[in-house]
Design a protein around this motif. Sequence first.
Motif, short mmCIF file in Angstrom:
data_model
loop_
_atom_site.label_atom_id
_atom_site.label_comp_id
_atom_site.label_asym_id
_atom_site.label_seq_id
_atom_site.Cartn_x
_atom_site.Cartn_y
_atom_site.Cartn_z
N LYS B 1 0.85 -1.18 0.00
CA LYS B 1 0.00 0.00 0.00
C LYS B 1 0.88 1.23 0.00
N ALA B 2 0.73 2.08 -1.00
CA ALA B 2 1.57 3.26 -1.09
C ALA B 2 1.23 4.21 0.05
N GLY B 3 2.27 4.94 0.51
CA GLY B 3 2.05 5.90 1.58
C GLY B 3 1.62 7.24 1.04
N VAL B 4 1.74 8.25 1.88
CA VAL B 4 1.45 9.61 1.48
C VAL B 4 2.66 10.16 0.72
N THR B 5 2.42 10.65 -0.47
CA THR B 5 3.50 11.12 -1.34
C THR B 5 3.44 12.63 -1.47
N GLN B 6 4.56 13.26 -1.16
CA GLN B 6 4.65 14.72 -1.29
C GLN B 6 5.72 15.07 -2.32
N THR B 7 5.37 16.02 -3.17
CA THR B 7 6.34 16.49 -4.16
C THR B 7 6.31 18.01 -4.24
N PRO B 8 7.46 18.62 -4.49
CA PRO B 8 8.79 18.01 -4.51
C PRO B 8 9.31 17.79 -3.09
N ARG B 9 10.44 17.14 -2.93
CA ARG B 9 11.03 16.96 -1.60
C ARG B 9 11.74 18.22 -1.12
N TYR B 10 12.35 18.91 -2.04
CA TYR B 10 13.10 20.12 -1.70
C TYR B 10 12.77 21.23 -2.71
N LEU B 11 12.71 22.44 -2.19
CA LEU B 11 12.45 23.62 -3.02
C LEU B 11 13.26 24.79 -2.49
N ILE B 12 13.83 25.54 -3.40
CA ILE B 12 14.46 26.81 -3.04
C ILE B 12 13.77 27.89 -3.85
N LYS B 13 13.23 28.88 -3.16
CA LYS B 13 12.51 29.97 -3.81
C LYS B 13 13.06 31.30 -3.32
N THR B 14 12.80 32.32 -4.12
CA THR B 14 13.23 33.68 -3.77
C THR B 14 12.08 34.41 -3.11
N ARG B 15 12.41 35.24 -2.17
CA ARG B 15 11.41 36.08 -1.49
C ARG B 15 10.54 36.79 -2.52
N GLY B 101 -6.09 9.10 13.56
CA GLY B 101 -4.64 9.03 13.51
C GLY B 101 -4.18 9.21 12.08
N TYR B 102 -3.27 10.15 11.87
CA TYR B 102 -2.84 10.47 10.51
C TYR B 102 -1.64 9.63 10.07
N THR B 103 -1.53 9.43 8.77
CA THR B 103 -0.31 8.96 8.13
C THR B 103 0.32 10.17 7.45
N PHE B 104 1.55 10.45 7.80
CA PHE B 104 2.24 11.61 7.27
C PHE B 104 3.14 11.25 6.10
N GLY B 105 3.29 12.19 5.20
CA GLY B 105 4.31 12.09 4.18
C GLY B 105 5.66 12.52 4.72
N SER B 106 6.68 12.44 3.85
CA SER B 106 8.05 12.78 4.28
C SER B 106 8.29 14.29 4.25
N GLY B 107 7.37 15.02 3.66
CA GLY B 107 7.46 16.47 3.71
C GLY B 107 8.15 17.09 2.51
N THR B 108 7.90 18.39 2.35
CA THR B 108 8.61 19.22 1.38
C THR B 108 9.39 20.25 2.16
N ARG B 109 10.70 20.27 1.94
CA ARG B 109 11.56 21.25 2.61
C ARG B 109 11.64 22.48 1.74
N LEU B 110 11.04 23.58 2.20
CA LEU B 110 11.03 24.85 1.46
C LEU B 110 12.05 25.80 2.08
N THR B 111 12.92 26.29 1.24
CA THR B 111 13.88 27.32 1.68
C THR B 111 13.62 28.57 0.88
N VAL B 112 13.41 29.68 1.57
CA VAL B 112 13.18 30.96 0.92
C VAL B 112 14.43 31.83 1.12
N VAL B 113 15.00 32.30 0.00
CA VAL B 113 16.24 33.08 0.09
C VAL B 113 16.02 34.50 -0.42
#
Lengths: 115, 113
Positions: B1-15, B101-113
């Motif tokens: 059974k597939a889990g919770v899928t989050q995309t993308p895993r990493y993001l870098i964005k500008t203010r 009870g929730y099943t969580f995804g691995s998350g999206t790491r957002l970095t704002v520069v």
Amino acid sequence: GDSVTQMEGPVTLSEEACLTINCTYTATGYPSLFWYVQYPGEGLQLLLKATKADDKGSNKGFEATYRKETTSFHLEKGSVQVSDSAVYFCALSDHYGGATNKLIFGTGTLLAVQP
Amino acid sequence: KAGVTQTPRYLIKTRGQQVTLSCSPISGHRSVSWYQQTPGQGLQFLFEYFSETQRNKGNFPGRFSGRQFSNSRSEMNVSTLELGDSALYLCASSSQGAMDGYTFGSGTRLTVV
């Protein structure tokens, strides 16, 4: 409003030691209580839950009992392993109005188990 | 059974830019929630959707929005990004809601520069 307070970390234990992570809550209604665990670089995993007073949740050797009289839900394990090293979050979900269908988390407790 | 899928895993964005994060829940799960995790504020609730309807919303500014599609997939959008929006954004799903009870995804790491 509803809140969750859990003991500050980090908690450092030797393998096979006993674990207790304290969690107390404040709630307006009759909440369900949860423990979630987060391993490095991952999302949260549900460890155990209890939905009413005196319920005991258990999973993978971990236990927690819903104590309404002391508003507590302490996490316990009799013998920890290195693989238990992670951050543990206590959380609640209440049953009234604006509190439904959301989790309120404690600040998390880092557990480090040394071999 | 597939889990919770989050995309993308990493993001870098500008203010000042905007960003859209995606979440695919476990098959059959109709409740999808979003949480923001930061070292300073911990885990904070953003919003929860059930069958395309927002049932609850956290205390975030209107720059944060979300939606859920008929197949239960969800997106969240943050407009006019600020440095303080840098965080791990977690999506979670369940059959009926938080009580299950929730099943969580691995998350999206957002970095704002």
